[in-house]
Write a protein that holds these residues in place. Structure first.
Motif, PDB file in Angstrom:
ATOM      1  N   PHE A   1     -31.173 -42.070 -26.145  1.00  0.00           N
ATOM      2  CA  PHE A   1     -30.906 -40.748 -25.584  1.00  0.00           C
ATOM      3  C   PHE A   1     -31.288 -40.694 -24.107  1.00  0.00           C
ATOM      4  O   PHE A   1     -30.499 -40.251 -23.263  1.00  0.00           O
ATOM      5  CB  PHE A   1     -31.687 -39.697 -26.390  1.00  0.00           C
ATOM      6  CG  PHE A   1     -31.535 -38.292 -25.908  1.00  0.00           C
ATOM      7  CD1 PHE A   1     -30.401 -37.559 -26.217  1.00  0.00           C
ATOM      8  CD2 PHE A   1     -32.523 -37.694 -25.155  1.00  0.00           C
ATOM      9  CE1 PHE A   1     -30.261 -36.248 -25.783  1.00  0.00           C
ATOM     10  CE2 PHE A   1     -32.396 -36.389 -24.713  1.00  0.00           C
ATOM     11  CZ  PHE A   1     -31.263 -35.660 -25.029  1.00  0.00           C
ATOM     12  N   VAL A   2     -32.485 -41.162 -23.790  1.00  0.00           N
ATOM     13  CA  VAL A   2     -32.968 -41.145 -22.399  1.00  0.00           C
ATOM     14  C   VAL A   2     -32.085 -42.018 -21.510  1.00  0.00           C
ATOM     15  O   VAL A   2     -31.713 -41.618 -20.403  1.00  0.00           O
ATOM     16  CB  VAL A   2     -34.454 -41.585 -22.352  1.00  0.00           C
ATOM     17  CG1 VAL A   2     -34.896 -41.881 -20.930  1.00  0.00           C
ATOM     18  CG2 VAL A   2     -35.340 -40.529 -22.977  1.00  0.00           C
ATOM     19  N   GLN A   3     -31.723 -43.196 -21.991  1.00  0.00           N
ATOM     20  CA  GLN A   3     -30.878 -44.089 -21.206  1.00  0.00           C
ATOM     21  C   GLN A   3     -29.483 -43.491 -20.994  1.00  0.00           C
ATOM     22  O   GLN A   3     -28.925 -43.595 -19.901  1.00  0.00           O
ATOM     23  CB  GLN A   3     -30.763 -45.456 -21.885  1.00  0.00           C
ATOM     24  CG  GLN A   3     -32.051 -46.243 -21.887  1.00  0.00           C
ATOM     25  CD  GLN A   3     -32.546 -46.550 -20.493  1.00  0.00           C
ATOM     26  OE1 GLN A   3     -31.770 -46.862 -19.596  1.00  0.00           O
ATOM     27  NE2 GLN A   3     -33.855 -46.445 -20.301  1.00  0.00           N
ATOM     28  N   ASP A   4     -28.927 -42.870 -22.028  1.00  0.00           N
ATOM     29  CA  ASP A   4     -27.596 -42.266 -21.894  1.00  0.00           C
ATOM     30  C   ASP A   4     -27.604 -41.116 -20.894  1.00  0.00           C
ATOM     31  O   ASP A   4     -26.654 -40.952 -20.123  1.00  0.00           O
ATOM     32  CB  ASP A   4     -27.077 -41.784 -23.252  1.00  0.00           C
ATOM     33  CG  ASP A   4     -26.601 -42.932 -24.123  1.00  0.00           C
ATOM     34  OD1 ASP A   4     -26.469 -44.061 -23.603  1.00  0.00           O
ATOM     35  OD2 ASP A   4     -26.359 -42.711 -25.328  1.00  0.00           O
TER      36      ASP A   4
ATOM     37  N   ASP B   1     -35.579 -41.521  -8.507  1.00  0.00           N
ATOM     38  CA  ASP B   1     -35.462 -40.141  -8.973  1.00  0.00           C
ATOM     39  C   ASP B   1     -34.977 -40.072 -10.418  1.00  0.00           C
ATOM     40  O   ASP B   1     -35.492 -39.288 -11.213  1.00  0.00           O
ATOM     41  CB  ASP B   1     -34.540 -39.338  -8.055  1.00  0.00           C
ATOM     42  CG  ASP B   1     -35.114 -39.179  -6.646  1.00  0.00           C
ATOM     43  OD1 ASP B   1     -36.270 -39.599  -6.420  1.00  0.00           O
ATOM     44  OD2 ASP B   1     -34.406 -38.651  -5.781  1.00  0.00           O
ATOM     45  N   ILE B   2     -34.011 -40.894 -10.756  1.00  0.00           N
ATOM     46  CA  ILE B   2     -33.504 -40.882 -12.132  1.00  0.00           C
ATOM     47  C   ILE B   2     -34.558 -41.421 -13.089  1.00  0.00           C
ATOM     48  O   ILE B   2     -34.746 -40.885 -14.192  1.00  0.00           O
ATOM     49  CB  ILE B   2     -32.178 -41.653 -12.232  1.00  0.00           C
ATOM     50  CG1 ILE B   2     -31.093 -40.866 -11.482  1.00  0.00           C
ATOM     51  CG2 ILE B   2     -31.770 -41.873 -13.686  1.00  0.00           C
ATOM     52  CD1 ILE B   2     -29.788 -41.569 -11.333  1.00  0.00           C
TER      53      ILE B   2
ATOM     54  N   GLN C   1     -36.295 -39.427 -16.254  1.00  0.00           N
ATOM     55  CA  GLN C   1     -36.401 -39.992 -17.597  1.00  0.00           C
ATOM     56  C   GLN C   1     -37.845 -39.999 -18.080  1.00  0.00           C
ATOM     57  O   GLN C   1     -38.127 -39.614 -19.212  1.00  0.00           O
ATOM     58  CB  GLN C   1     -35.835 -41.411 -17.625  1.00  0.00           C
ATOM     59  CG  GLN C   1     -34.335 -41.462 -17.453  1.00  0.00           C
ATOM     60  CD  GLN C   1     -33.822 -42.884 -17.295  1.00  0.00           C
ATOM     61  OE1 GLN C   1     -34.482 -43.740 -16.731  1.00  0.00           O
ATOM     62  NE2 GLN C   1     -32.620 -43.124 -17.816  1.00  0.00           N
ATOM     63  N   GLU C   2     -38.749 -40.453 -17.242  1.00  0.00           N
ATOM     64  CA  GLU C   2     -40.142 -40.627 -17.659  1.00  0.00           C
ATOM     65  C   GLU C   2     -40.905 -39.304 -17.727  1.00  0.00           C
ATOM     66  O   GLU C   2     -41.588 -39.039 -18.697  1.00  0.00           O
ATOM     67  CB  GLU C   2     -40.872 -41.588 -16.711  1.00  0.00           C
ATOM     68  CG  GLU C   2     -40.352 -42.994 -16.754  1.00  0.00           C
ATOM     69  CD  GLU C   2     -40.459 -43.613 -18.130  1.00  0.00           C
ATOM     70  OE1 GLU C   2     -41.475 -43.419 -18.809  1.00  0.00           O
ATOM     71  OE2 GLU C   2     -39.503 -44.304 -18.521  1.00  0.00           O
ATOM     72  N   LYS C   3     -40.805 -38.510 -16.686  1.00  0.00           N
ATOM     73  CA  LYS C   3     -41.612 -37.301 -16.606  1.00  0.00           C
ATOM     74  C   LYS C   3     -40.907 -36.068 -17.153  1.00  0.00           C
ATOM     75  O   LYS C   3     -41.540 -35.048 -17.392  1.00  0.00           O
ATOM     76  CB  LYS C   3     -42.047 -37.067 -15.165  1.00  0.00           C
ATOM     77  CG  LYS C   3     -42.849 -38.206 -14.592  1.00  0.00           C
ATOM     78  CD  LYS C   3     -43.766 -37.765 -13.521  1.00  0.00           C
ATOM     79  CE  LYS C   3     -44.406 -38.922 -12.839  1.00  0.00           C
ATOM     80  NZ  LYS C   3     -45.558 -39.450 -13.387  1.00  0.00           N
ATOM     81  N   GLY C   4     -39.609 -36.178 -17.353  1.00  0.00           N
ATOM     82  CA  GLY C   4     -38.860 -35.037 -17.867  1.00  0.00           C
ATOM     83  C   GLY C   4     -38.549 -35.178 -19.340  1.00  0.00           C
ATOM     84  O   GLY C   4     -39.106 -34.479 -20.182  1.00  0.00           O
ATOM     85  N   LEU C   5     -37.690 -36.105 -19.659  1.00  0.00           N
ATOM     86  CA  LEU C   5     -37.192 -36.225 -21.030  1.00  0.00           C
ATOM     87  C   LEU C   5     -38.269 -36.674 -22.010  1.00  0.00           C
ATOM     88  O   LEU C   5     -38.413 -36.104 -23.089  1.00  0.00           O
ATOM     89  CB  LEU C   5     -36.012 -37.194 -21.063  1.00  0.00           C
ATOM     90  CG  LEU C   5     -34.776 -36.709 -20.326  1.00  0.00           C
ATOM     91  CD1 LEU C   5     -33.755 -37.818 -20.218  1.00  0.00           C
ATOM     92  CD2 LEU C   5     -34.184 -35.496 -21.016  1.00  0.00           C
ATOM     93  N   ARG C   6     -39.024 -37.678 -21.655  1.00  0.00           N
ATOM     94  CA  ARG C   6     -40.051 -38.173 -22.586  1.00  0.00           C
ATOM     95  C   ARG C   6     -41.123 -37.122 -22.828  1.00  0.00           C
ATOM     96  O   ARG C   6     -41.663 -37.022 -23.931  1.00  0.00           O
ATOM     97  CB  ARG C   6     -40.656 -39.462 -22.073  1.00  0.00           C
ATOM     98  CG  ARG C   6     -39.647 -40.591 -22.026  1.00  0.00           C
ATOM     99  CD  ARG C   6     -40.277 -41.942 -21.862  1.00  0.00           C
ATOM    100  NE  ARG C   6     -39.367 -42.939 -21.350  1.00  0.00           N
ATOM    101  CZ  ARG C   6     -38.366 -43.480 -22.021  1.00  0.00           C
ATOM    102  NH1 ARG C   6     -38.127 -43.112 -23.235  1.00  0.00           N
ATOM    103  NH2 ARG C   6     -37.591 -44.394 -21.455  1.00  0.00           N
ATOM    104  N   ASN C   7     -41.433 -36.323 -21.819  1.00  0.00           N
ATOM    105  CA  ASN C   7     -42.420 -35.258 -21.991  1.00  0.00           C
ATOM    106  C   ASN C   7     -41.906 -34.153 -22.909  1.00  0.00           C
ATOM    107  O   ASN C   7     -42.701 -33.515 -23.594  1.00  0.00           O
ATOM    108  CB  ASN C   7     -42.843 -34.688 -20.645  1.00  0.00           C
ATOM    109  CG  ASN C   7     -43.796 -35.609 -19.916  1.00  0.00           C
ATOM    110  OD1 ASN C   7     -44.385 -36.512 -20.502  1.00  0.00           O
ATOM    111  ND2 ASN C   7     -43.958 -35.398 -18.625  1.00  0.00           N
TER     112      ASN C   7
END
Length: 153
Positions: A76-79, A115-116, A120-126
């Motif tokens: 999901f994060v990669q897509d 930025d991307i 991914q790290e600080k937005g989606l995973r959180n």
């Protein structure tokens, strides 16, 4: 971010459902642990082994769900990262050459890489970490109320 999550909403909802299911099984394992100790102090070895069997199956389910969630979450994060890069590159291709020259190539490289990755790290995973935490709190509070009612009865 909302736009990208909505674009992949069914995958997002599947991951959320699996996280909630995992948290429910984790709650169940906590109660099975307590039951095992209670049964063991009552010297009921047969019931203890039954509870240990249920506890083992519960943890097996938790482990399987964890693996599925981690894989689905990464996909999901990669897509979403790929989709952001695709939209960014499309916007850059359509950009007027004079507007393009307003920023250096380093700025554009930063958009594509740093930025991307930060999104991914600080937005989606959180977001998923928050879902884990909140569901754990909600389920433990609801079980606490249920157990409290049983004790008063």
């Amino acid at each position: 971010m909302k736009r990208y999550i909505l674009k992949f909403k069914y995958r997002f909802l599947l991951i959320c459902f699996l996280i909630l299911l995992r948290q429910l099984f984790l709650m169940k394992s906590n109660f099975l642990n307590a039951d095992a100790i209670t049964v063991l102090t009552n010297r009921n070895l047969h019931s203890f082994f039954e509870i240990i069997l249920f506890l083992s199956v519960t943890w097996l389910v938790i482990i399987v769900i964890d693996r599925v969630v981690k894989v689905r979450e990464e996909i999901f994060v990669q897509d979403i990262g790929i989709d952001v890069k695709d939209n960014l590159s499309t916007n850059l291709v359509e950009l007027d050459i004079e507007k393009y020259k307003d920023n250096s190539s380093g700025v554009y490289q930063s958009w594509f890489n740093n930025d991307i990755q930060m999104i991914q790290e600080k937005g989606l995973r959180n977001i998923f970490a928050i879902i884990y935490s909140l569901s754990g709190v909600v389920f433990s509070r609801s079980e606490e109320r249920r157990v409290g009612k049983e004790c008063r009865s």
